[in-house]
Enzyme design. Structure first.
Site, PDB file in Angstrom:
ATOM      1  CB  CYS A  18     -32.425   1.187 -20.676  1.00 26.89           C
ATOM      2  SG  CYS A  18     -33.380  -0.030 -21.580  1.00 26.89           S
ATOM      3  CE  LYS A  28      11.308  -0.217   3.372  1.00 28.94           C
ATOM      4  NZ  LYS A  28      11.647  -1.512   2.769  1.00 28.94           N
ATOM      5  CB  CYS A  61     -32.781   2.322 -24.355  1.00 31.95           C
ATOM      6  SG  CYS A  61     -31.384   1.181 -24.460  1.00 31.95           S
ATOM      7  CD  GLU A  67      13.733  -0.306   0.386  1.00 29.14           C
ATOM      8  OE1 GLU A  67      12.707  -0.953   0.110  1.00 29.14           O
ATOM      9  OE2 GLU A  67      14.484  -0.588   1.332  1.00 29.14           O
ATOM     10  CB  CYS A 124     -33.889  -1.942 -26.419  1.00 27.70           C
ATOM     11  SG  CYS A 124     -34.381  -1.104 -24.903  1.00 27.70           S
ATOM     12  CB  SER A 181       0.302  -2.374   5.908  1.00 25.94           C
ATOM     13  OG  SER A 181       0.123  -1.729   4.679  1.00 25.94           O
ATOM     14  CG  LEU A 182       5.032   0.498   4.285  1.00 20.40           C
ATOM     15  CD1 LEU A 182       5.635   0.751   2.917  1.00 20.40           C
ATOM     16  CD2 LEU A 182       6.047   0.775   5.387  1.00 20.40           C
ATOM     17  CE  LYS A 230       3.249   1.332  -0.790  1.00 20.97           C
ATOM     18  NZ  LYS A 230       2.403   0.489  -1.610  1.00 20.97           N
TER      19      LYS A 230
HETATM   20  S1  IVH Z   1       8.421  -2.264   3.341  1.00 28.30           S
HETATM   21  C1  IVH Z   1       7.037  -3.013   7.569  1.00 28.30           C
HETATM   22  N1  IVH Z   1       9.319  -1.636   0.934  1.00 28.30           N
HETATM   23  O1  IVH Z   1       3.808  -1.863   0.025  1.00 28.30           O
HETATM   24  C2  IVH Z   1       7.305  -2.524   6.212  1.00 28.30           C
HETATM   25  N2  IVH Z   1       7.076  -2.349   1.137  1.00 28.30           N
HETATM   26  O2  IVH Z   1       1.760  -0.484   1.630  1.00 28.30           O
HETATM   27  C3  IVH Z   1       6.875  -3.463   5.180  1.00 28.30           C
HETATM   28  N3  IVH Z   1       5.876  -2.456  -0.985  1.00 28.30           N
HETATM   29  O3  IVH Z   1       3.134  -4.444   2.293  1.00 28.30           O
HETATM   30  C4  IVH Z   1       6.894  -2.968   3.837  1.00 28.30           C
HETATM   31  N4  IVH Z   1       7.534  -1.808  -2.264  1.00 28.30           N
HETATM   32  O4  IVH Z   1       3.608  -5.020  -0.212  1.00 28.30           O
HETATM   33  C5  IVH Z   1       8.272  -2.054   1.669  1.00 28.30           C
HETATM   34  N5  IVH Z   1      10.241  -1.081  -1.105  1.00 28.30           N
HETATM   35  C6  IVH Z   1       9.209  -1.498  -0.392  1.00 28.30           C
HETATM   36  C7  IVH Z   1       7.982  -1.807  -0.985  1.00 28.30           C
HETATM   37  C8  IVH Z   1       6.929  -2.221  -0.180  1.00 28.30           C
HETATM   38  C9  IVH Z   1       6.269  -2.207  -2.235  1.00 28.30           C
HETATM   39  C10 IVH Z   1       4.516  -2.886  -0.616  1.00 28.30           C
HETATM   40  C11 IVH Z   1       4.461  -4.046   0.336  1.00 28.30           C
HETATM   41  C12 IVH Z   1       3.856  -3.509   1.566  1.00 28.30           C
HETATM   42  C13 IVH Z   1       3.007  -2.405   1.033  1.00 28.30           C
HETATM   43  C14 IVH Z   1       2.685  -1.386   2.079  1.00 28.30           C
END
Ligand code: IVH
Length: 671
Positions: A426, A293, A408, A119, A411, A88-89, A121
């Site tokens: 209520c 990134k 109420c 990018e 009712c 995840s991020l 999100k």
């Molecule tokens: S990169 C290791 N790029 O956001 C990096 N994630 O909160 C993996 N998401 O799990 C994620 N747009 O479901 C990446 N342009 C994007 C994204 C993106 C949406 C989602 C994705 C990820 C989550 C993290």
């Protein structure tokens, strides 16, 4: 007890509280697609937990929400282990956090030249597509990051996703991206939900998640889903040496990818962010932030990952969208448990692609605090997934402040306010038509008894015309009267009859959830069903047995006991059973009679590290064991986790076999 000890006990308690709550929210968000709190509130809890775990300085268990992503997969779809975990991020909300991120990256890269790729999100859900020899073999949801759910049949209905990759690709290639629903598809879907008297989805993300997890792929096909690729797992290294090159390569293979921008430093990132905040509304789909990134893969590798997320990327989230509108009126809404909530009726406005004409004011105190009057100009916020709320008044209204009801509005029973509570209630119970209607809606809802075709309008009519006075009456309807109602054709009546008939054998957990016991949501209902196995056993449980279960404290235990001790609740349950409803024990697989634990009477005690106790109980039962809660001469085996106490001692006294958690795991594996 020393002061230091007391404060670390407090810390531990809070940590446990946060872990439990976050696990619950993960489940609601990832598995049920019905989040209970806003993303911002979730993030705040997760951060607090991270901070406190650091402060405590003890090893963090692998299942802490700070170490895992999402929730364990549900059992409806086949489980798939991802070739490489889906990370995840980390989230950032402020400029300072981005400046810190950039500083950390620079420090670790130590002079190595690099740039960022930015990018959008996408607000959807992550998907892992596995290709072998260029053919799509399966598609899995994220699940807990390591194991997801196989949703291949549904994914094959998404036109954006190629089934075959042309040209030279690695033998095994995992492509990662986001499934989402455009605003247009979302409006279309909700219009059709409304026509079919089904509950509309709160937002496109939930709609996408719900659509992807359909058991019938035809339903998914009818709901237009889209996909953007943003990364790779196994086999990805061979494809490119930077994120920007990778996206080009993925596009050439036929995947839709988003427009990106590059930046050299934090200033540039923040400029791009400011520009996107202005134009995010122009996109055809929801984005909830930007992802930064480090572009070059060699640099990414040098930066590495921490438990949950890579150090080479960060998500810069957008704040919840706010708009200004005017209050036309304030009404009082009576909920399922009798809570009476003030709701502002607004001049309709668009927030984040959705039209909003009502917003919650939470409780009477908020009316005063926010100076709510008719005609007031107010800020309204829709924080992603939750119901819109009034944030503050910016220009006072000319009307008077709405009076807090003393009886109420539905009712006329008197209104009570329990000590220490802000909510008013209520006192009418199920004799209040509003509470009854809400209870019925909950009872038949998708994750409860799942009765299709019984929408709010029909429920209201059944109550208003006195055909139904309790949930049990649904199974003893006077069909001849129903048939005479305008708009209730023969077909509709037959369908409803069939839907009710089909709902008569619910999984026990659904039935428990459907009862609407205060504090018993789906997770707790599952825990209870898994631990007790039958309704009778649950109804007979004492407070201690209840509190032994994961996620059940004194308050929840008391609420469960109160519910079952109320005569009218017991009567309703009796009536349901008498009308043919038969809750079914949970997924008890065919008992493999040769398993060493089959037929054994087992007691679990102490804390298990690797799985919640209720889950262990359920799995033991599935192997044919009897799981009980107290040690006696009839007990065959005691499984003792960490800090086992009196039960372990008793087992030793009685000479009963004792096994530890490692042995338990080995047995479960064998099953
Ligand atoms: S990169 C290791 N790029 O956001 C990096 N994630 O909160 C993996 N998401 O799990 C994620 N747009 O479901 C990446 N342009 C994007 C994204 C993106 C949406 C989602 C994705 C990820 C989550 C993290």
């Amino acid at each position: 007890m020393g002061r230091k000890q007391a404060s670390s006990d407090l810390l531990r308690r809070r940590i446990q509280e946060l872990r439990n709550a976050l696990k619950k929210h993960n489940y609601h968000y990832y598995v049920l697609d019905r989040p209970l709190i806003s993303d911002a509130a979730y993030d705040a809890m997760l951060r607090e937990l991270q901070l406190l775990e650091q402060q405590l300085g003890e090893p963090v268990p692998a299942d802490s929400p700070t170490q895992t992503v999402g929730a364990p997969p549900s059992t409806t779809f086949q489980a798939r282990r991802h070739g490489l975990p889906l990370l995840s991020l980390a989230n950032a909300f402020t400029d300072d956090e981005i400046i810190d991120f950039d500083r950390r990256v620079r420090e670790i890269l130590d002079g190595m030249p690099f740039r960022y790729l930015v990018e959008p999100k996408v607000d959807g859900l992550a998907l892992n597509l596995r290709y072998e020899q260029g053919e799509l073999v399966y598609a899995a949801t994220r699940g807990d990051g390591r194991v997801g759910e196989d949703v291949s049949d549904n994914v094959r209905t998404i036109a954006d996703i190629p089934w075959t990759l042309a040209g030279d690709v690695p033998d095994v290639l995992e492509v990662r991206g986001e499934v989402y629903m455009s605003h247009a598809a979302f409006s279309e879907l909700n219009a059709s939900q409304q026509r079919c008297h089904e509950k509309p989805f709160a937002n496109p993300r939930n709609a996408a998640a719900g659509s992807l997890r359909q058991l019938d792929a035809k339903v998914t096909a009818a709901r237009r889903l889209n996909f953007f690729a943003y990364g790779v797992g196994l086999g990805g290294d061979a494809l490119a040496d930077s994120q920007s090159a990778l996206l080009q390569r993925l596009a050439a293979l036929g995947f839709p990818v988003q427009q990106t921008e590059t930046a050299d430093d934090a200033d540039a990132l923040l400029r791009i962010y400011a520009a996107w905040q202005q134009r995010r509304g122009q996109l055809a789909y929801d984005i909830d932030g930007l992802v930064y990134k480090v572009d070059d893969f060699a640099a990414q590798q040098r930066l590495g990952s921490v438990a949950r997320s890579p150090r080479w990327a960060i998500a810069h989230k957008f704040p919840a969208e706010e708009v200004v509108t005017r209050i036309r009126d304030v009404i009082w809404q009576v909920g399922r448990t009798g809570v009476i909530t003030p709701v502002a009726v607004l001049e309709p406005v668009h927030v984040g692609g959705v039209q909003v004409s009502r917003a919650t004011l939470h409780n009477p105190d908020e009316l005063v605090r926010k100076e709510i009057r008719t005609g007031a100009q107010v800020v309204v916020r829709r924080a992603g997934d939750v119901i819109p709320e009034v944030v503050r008044t910016i220009k006072a209204g000319t009307g008077s402040m709405p009076a807090v009801p003393t009886c109420c509005p539905v009712c006329a029973a008197h209104v009570v306010r329990e000590e220490g509570e802000v909510a008013i209630r209520c006192s009418g119970g199920l004799s209040c038509a509003a509470q009854l209607k809400e209870s019925l809606k909950h009872f038949v809802s998708r994750n409860a008894m799942d009765v299709e075709g019984l929408g709010s309008k029909l429920i209201a009519r059944l109550v208003d015309e006195r055909l139904v006075a309790s949930v049990a009456d649904l199974y003893a309807l006077d069909w001849s009267r129903l048939q005479q109602w305008e708009g209730m054709g023969e077909k509709k009546v037959a369908n409803l009859r069939q839907a009710l008939e089909q709902s008569k054998r619910p999984a026990l957990s659904r039935f428990i959830y459907a009862l609407g016991i205060r504090h018993v949501g789906e997770v707790t209902a599952r825990t209870l069903a898994g631990a007790f196995g039958t309704l009778e056993a649950l109804m007979a449980a004492d407070a201690q047995q209840l509190q032994e279960l994961e996620g059940i404290g004194p308050e929840v235990a008391a609420s469960i006991q109160d519910f079952f001790s109320e005569a009218h609740n017991r009567q309703t349950i009796q009536a349901l059973l008498a009308n043919g409803v038969q809750p079914q024990a949970e997924e008890v697989a065919a008992t493999p009679s040769d398993h060493p634990l089959a037929g054994k009477t087992i007691v679990l005690t102490g804390t298990l590290e690797q799985m919640p106790r209720a889950q262990a109980q359920a799995r033991l039962r599935a192997l044919g064991a009897h799981v009980t809660s107290s040690v006696s001469a009839r007990t065959d085996l005691v499984i003792a986790g960490a800090k086992a106490g009196s039960k372990l001692r008793k087992a030793e006294e009685l000479g009963i076999a004792v096994a530890d958690e490692a042995q338990l795991m080995a047995w479960l594996e064998q099953g």
